[in-house]
Design a protein around this motif. Structure first.
Motif: not given
Length: 219
Positions: A178-189
Motif C-alpha cells: 500500500r502507498s497510503d500508509v500515513d499515520g495520524v496522532f490525536y491528543r486531547f486535554i
C-alpha cells in the motif's frame, strides 16, 4: 501448539516475501508528502461552535510545539489548537507522518511535562458517522491539580487505541504494497480540570466529525 507456530511462521514468511517483492519491483508512494501548512488548512476551525485561540506568530495555530519535538519526531507537521467557548475549553493536537518512527509513546511526553500518570485505560468513543473509536484515557496529577487526557491514532486501516497497534498497521500495510500508509496522532486535554470523561468524549466525537469534513476524511 506446533500447528499454531507453523501458521505464524508461514504468515511471517509471506509478509517478508511480499515486502521484498514490492521493494525490488520499485513500488513507491503515489502521493506527495504532506506539510504542516497542508495540515493547518484541513484541521477543523470550529468544534461545537467554538473557535480556537490564534498565536501572534501563526494564526493557524494556538501555539507551536518546541523544536526538540519536531527534531525528534520529524513529522509532516504538528497542529496545536485550543478551542474555547460555552461548551468548554479543550486543547487538541494533531501529528501526521508517513514514518512509524514519528509516533512515540505519549506517556513519555506527559511525564516530561511533570505529569504523574495515576491511571490509564482503554475507552470507546461513539461517533455519528465514524463508528466507535478506540482511545486511551489518562488520569494525571501535576504539582497543583489533577487532569485527564485522551489520545489515539489513525492508520491505513482505521483508528487505533495504542502506539503499538498503529505501528503494526503501518508496517503490515507497507509490506503488502500500500502507498497510503500515513499515520495520524490525536491528543486531547480539557482546559477545565473538572471536565468529566463523558464531556471529553463528546468533544472528541464532535471534533472527529468536523475533521472528517474539513480534511476530506484524512483526519
Amino acid at each position: 501448539m506446533e500447528g499454531l507456530k507453523k501458521r505464524i511462521y508461514v504468515i511471517a514468511l509471506a509478509l517478508i516475501l511480499v515486502g521484498a517483492f514490492n521493494t525490488y519491483a520499485g513500488i513507491t508512494s503515489s502521493s506527495e508528502p504532506k506539510t504542516e501548512a497542508w495540515m493547518e488548512e484541513r484541521a477543523p476551525d470550529v468544534v461545537l461552535n467554538m473557535g480556537y485561540a490564534t498565536s501572534a506568530d501563526n494564526p493557524e495555530q494556538s501555539y507551536r510545539m518546541d523544536e526538540t519535538t519536531y527534531k525528534t519526531l520529524t513529522p509532516y507537521g504538528i497542529v496545536a489548537r485550543s478551542y474555547s467557548g460555552k461548551s468548554g475549553d479543550f486543547d487538541a493536537v494533531l501529528i501526521a507522518s508517513r514514518s512509524r518512527s514519528s509516533f512515540h509513546d505519549p506517556r513519555v511526553c506527559f511525564t516530561a511535562q511533570r505529569w504523574k500518570i495515576l491511571d490509564e485505560r482503554p475507552i470507546m468513543i461513539e461517533t455519528k458517522t465514524r463508528g466507535t473509536i478506540p482511545a486511551t484515557l489518562v488520569v494525571m496529577e501535576g504539582p497543583r491539580t489533577r487532569q485527564i487526557a485522551a489520545y489515539f491514532y489513525r492508520g491505513p486501516t482505521g483508528f487505533k487505541g495504542s502506539t503499538v497497534q498503529l505501528k503494526f498497521d503501518m508496517f503490515v500495510q507497507r509490506l503488502l504494497g500500500r502507498s497510503d500508509v500515513d499515520g495520524v496522532f490525536y491528543r486531547f486535554i480539557p482546559g477545565n480540570t473538572n471536565c468529566t470523561e463523558e464531556e471529553l468524549k463528546h468533544f472528541i466525537a464532535e471534533y472527529l466529525e468536523e475533521a472528517k469534513k474539513s480534511s476530506g476524511g484524512y483526519f
